[in-house]
Design an enzyme around this catalytic site. Structure first.
Site, mmCIF file in Angstrom:
data_model
loop_
_atom_site.group_PDB
_atom_site.id
_atom_site.type_symbol
_atom_site.label_atom_id
_atom_site.label_comp_id
_atom_site.label_asym_id
_atom_site.label_seq_id
_atom_site.Cartn_x
_atom_site.Cartn_y
_atom_site.Cartn_z
ATOM 1 N N THR A 55 8.871 3.497 -5.935
ATOM 2 C CA THR A 55 9.813 4.579 -6.224
ATOM 3 C C THR A 55 10.473 5.060 -4.925
ATOM 4 O OG1 THR A 55 9.879 6.951 -6.749
ATOM 5 C CG2 THR A 55 7.729 6.059 -6.344
ATOM 6 N N TYR A 93 0.818 10.970 -7.659
ATOM 7 C CA TYR A 93 1.481 9.793 -8.271
ATOM 8 C C TYR A 93 2.317 9.057 -7.221
ATOM 9 C CZ TYR A 93 5.586 7.429 -9.986
ATOM 10 O OH TYR A 93 6.609 6.517 -10.128
ATOM 11 N N HIS A 94 3.172 9.807 -6.503
ATOM 12 C CA HIS A 94 4.039 9.149 -5.525
ATOM 13 C C HIS A 94 3.223 8.505 -4.403
ATOM 14 C CE1 HIS A 94 7.109 11.760 -7.505
ATOM 15 N NE2 HIS A 94 7.853 10.690 -7.318
ATOM 16 N N LYS A 126 2.096 5.011 -5.056
ATOM 17 C CA LYS A 126 3.121 3.987 -4.819
ATOM 18 C C LYS A 126 3.154 3.610 -3.333
ATOM 19 C CE LYS A 126 4.900 3.834 -9.045
ATOM 20 N NZ LYS A 126 4.854 2.635 -9.873
ATOM 21 N N SER A 176 3.601 13.833 -4.422
ATOM 22 C CA SER A 176 2.582 14.089 -5.462
ATOM 23 C C SER A 176 1.554 12.971 -5.363
ATOM 24 C CB SER A 176 3.205 14.077 -6.863
ATOM 25 O OG SER A 176 3.537 12.732 -7.231
#
Ligand SMILES: NC(=O)c1ccc[n+]([C@@H]2O[C@H](COP(=O)([O-])OP(=O)(O)OC[C@H]3O[C@@H](n4cnc5c(N)ncnc54)[C@H](O)[C@@H]3O)[C@@H](O)[C@H]2O)c1
Length: 392
Positions: free
Chosen positions: A144, A182-183, A186, A180
């Protein structure tokens, strides 16, 4: 080509599978339906109803004559992934099968740990399965643009940058600062893939994609082929939230000052770009980064576009600024580089202003369904609220 799509039931996985089949490729999907369950867990559902996977596959066959194969399974189970790759012998594997909500990852320790293990373990399993089955399989991994954060320098489309520290020069991995858990998964995936490329020479495309919006692609010509559309505070992007808020006649809730800029692209352009990257793999043993977006827009720009589109459809909505639940800069510099996709012949076909009318039009048909989940729109997870992990 034969392509395995991990996460084939998702917002991007389903339309990409349809596009790849339309382009004559054989597609094998894998999914454990985690997103369907997790969206229900936060008290919401896709605004647009979607069929079960067997019914989707049946509809794609009836409508377009596509034949898709599917394996239900969890990519964090190495044996499953290894078995699928061994049986199917694909040319490429597209990896979408990750938990993709930033707010969901920030709920509490359970959700943070799930996100970190689901995403990182799945990606490492894929690296090992490719190396064990056939190192010639190209890995197409979805990262992302959020990996970079919002640095005060131009974001390079490269895994490495040259630096000079105290007079000495070296190449270091491109600096990243995600926003976050989540990020961060990645970013960890990127580091793991880079390491596997260095030690084993895995062939990889690491895509840094911006937020995708839209309900249609050329292949989504029938309501039985729709892809999911999430709009709640955990799973909906800002564009989806504004579109649903306008249909429901609610004020558009811009977080903070609304100056957050990101690189957006339509679903149609996303599947076109992905097809190009799959069909034009990097050289064997190469690690390629591709930034993937079309238009830089701020939250305020998007709010104005949605407000204007809704007005054209006879809906008057206000824009309201609500306390930002995230920890992020709401005014900042943002200038990402994009050269790989244009070099492969990628020409974006749509801007957000072109298709918001179609998105809102599609959503209006499901207004009563969205009314049921209206309570899930306002932010519930605040980054600064350190959640207690006390077990006593
Ligand atoms: N949609 C966007 O705007 C966007 C932008 C940038 C990056 N991405 C990334 O692209 C990928 C696809 O995004 P999406 O919007 O389609 O998300 P999605 O949640 O709709 O799709 C992901 C799919 O993977 C499945 N999945 C998750 N964990 C799994 C596991 N362990 N085993 C098997 N299947 C699993 C889910 O059930 C879901 O169907 C994600 O990795 C996401 O982080 C998305």
């Amino acid at each position: 080509m034969k392509i395995v799509v991990l996460g084939a039931d998702g917002y991007l996985g389903w339309p990409l599978s349809l596009r790849l089949m339309a382009r004559g490729h054989d597609v094998v999907g894998v999914d454990n339906f985690a997103t369907r369950k997790a969206v229900k867990e936060v008290g919401s559902d896709s605004a647009i109803p979607i069929l079960s996977m067997p019914d989707r596959i049946k509809a794609a066959k009836e409508i377009h004559g596509f034949k898709m194969k599917f394996h239900e399974g969890d990519v964090t189970k190495y044996e499953l992934l290894h078995k699928v790759l061994k049986e199917e012998k694909p040319d490429a594997v597209v990896h979408f099968a990750e938990q993709r909500s930033a707010p969901y990852s920030m709920i509490d320790v359970k959700h943070a740990a799930y996100t970190l293990s689901n995403n990182i373990v799945g990606s490492v399993n894929l690296i090992y399965a490719i190396m064990a089955v056939d190192p010639n399989i190209a890995s197409v991994k979805m990262g992302t643009m959020g990996e970079f954060g919002t640095p005060n320098f131009d974001i390079p489309e490269s895994a490495f940058v040259d630096v000079e520290i105290n007079g000495r020069k070296d190449r270091i991995t491109t600096p990243k600062f995600a926003g976050s858990w989540y990020h961060w998964t990645k970013v960890h995936d990127t580091n793991n893939l880079l390491f596997a490329n260095k030690v084993w020479g895995i062939t990889a495309t690491d895509i840094m994609q911006g937020p995708v919006y839209g309900t249609r692609t050329k292949e989504i010509t029938d309501e039985r082929l729709h892809t999911r559309f999430d709009f709640d505070q955990a799973w909906g992007t800002v564009v989806n939230r504004f579109c649903v808020e306008s249909v429901l006649g609610m004020p558009l809730t811009a977080y903070g000052k609304g100056g957050q800029i990101r690189g957006y692209l339509s679903l149609e352009d996303s599947v076109t770009a992905l097809s190009l990257l799959i069909e034009n793999p990097p050289k064997k043993g190469e690690y390629r980064v591709a930034n993937q977006f079309v238009e830089l827009l701020s939250v305020n720009n998007i709010a104005s576009l949605v407000q204007k589109t809704a007005k054209g459809l006879g809906i008057n909505v206000e824009i309201s600024h609500v306390d930002n639940p995230r920890v992020e800069a709401d005014t900042h510099y943002y200038n990402p580089e994009i050269k790989v996709l244009p070099s492969l012949g990628f020409h974006p076909s749509l801007k957000m202003a072109d298709i918001l009318g179609q998105v809102i039009g599609d959503l209006m048909r499901y207004k009563s369904r969205m009314e049921k989940f209206k309570g899930s729109i306002m932010p519930q997870t605040r980054w600064r609220d350190h959640p207690s992990a006390d077990t006593s």
